[in-house]
Design a protein around this motif. Structure first.
Motif: not given
Length: 229
Positions: A21-30, A32-37
């Protein structure tokens, strides 16, 4: 004791149900990449908005904002984002102008070596003639740099405004870079000579433009901030 729940396919444990039932969180690197973009896109949008506003203030009629922040607006617009209406109302050249440059280098013994004159206009002309798609640089960079230099300096070569000083530096950098690419070596000063010849009027355009007298304008020696390659 693990609680059992039943479904159509059979019993399902509470532990398995809670885990799925819990959503899967993406890795920290992903993340960070999304935040940078996202940050890069936001920065590009902000710069684009500022650019549009400054160009609008440059081409708009004089107003309180453009008068107050005129130096900042000109520093952003000139020389790369200059706006004019020549695309819609072109003003053909009425003269043939030849721009030449030479350099000077101080030797170790204190003597000064002055190079021969190098024809900058001839290089641009050879890059345009018989070329199906000539570059904007070969067609306009040197010509527009000189025209803007004359507009900002008037009849003499003394820069009295920040824009005039900027255009002087821009013109000297063009000459220094092109001489360096052609002949190499090392130099500390560059000088320009501009020879202007009038173009004979055609039969249909006779009398529309006054003949331009022959002019041989020698500019002062300018210190360059870089050595030749």
């Amino acid at each position: 004791m693990t609680e059992l729940r039943h479904s159509e396919s059979g019993p399902v444990t509470q532990e398995y149900h809670d885990r799925t039932a819990q959503p899967v969180r993406p890795p920290r690197g992903v993340r960070a990449l999304k935040a940078g973009l996202c940050g890069a896109v936001a920065l590009c949008l902000a710069v684009s908005v500022v650019h549009v506003i400054l160009v609008f203030l440059h081409v708009a009629p004089a107003n309180t904002v453009s008068k107050r922040y005129g130096p900042q607006i000109n520093a952003w617009v000139f020389p790369f984002f200059e706006q004019n209406w020549r695309l819609f109302a072109p003003d053909p050249e009425s003269v043939n102008r030849q721009i030449l440059a030479r350099t000077a280098h101080t030797r170790s013994d204190g003597s000064v070596r002055v190079s021969p004159w190098f024809d900058l206009t001839a290089v641009d002309r050879s890059a345009v003639e018989h070329h199906v798609f000539p570059s904007h640089t070969a067609q306009n960079m040197l010509r527009r740099a000189w025209a803007t230099y004359v507009d900002s300096h008037g009849g003499d070569d003394k820069p009295r405004t920040e824009r005039a000083l900027m255009m002087q530096k821009y013109l000297s950098n063009i000459a220094a870079d092109r001489v360096a690419a052609h002949s190499g070596g090392t130099f500390e000063f560059v000088q320009l000579r501009v020879v202007t010849l009038s173009v004979a009027a055609t039969a249909t355009g006779a009398g529309s433009r006054p003949p331009t007298p022959v002019e041989n304008r020698m500019l002062p020696w300018w210190k360059v901030t870089r050595h030749a390659r």
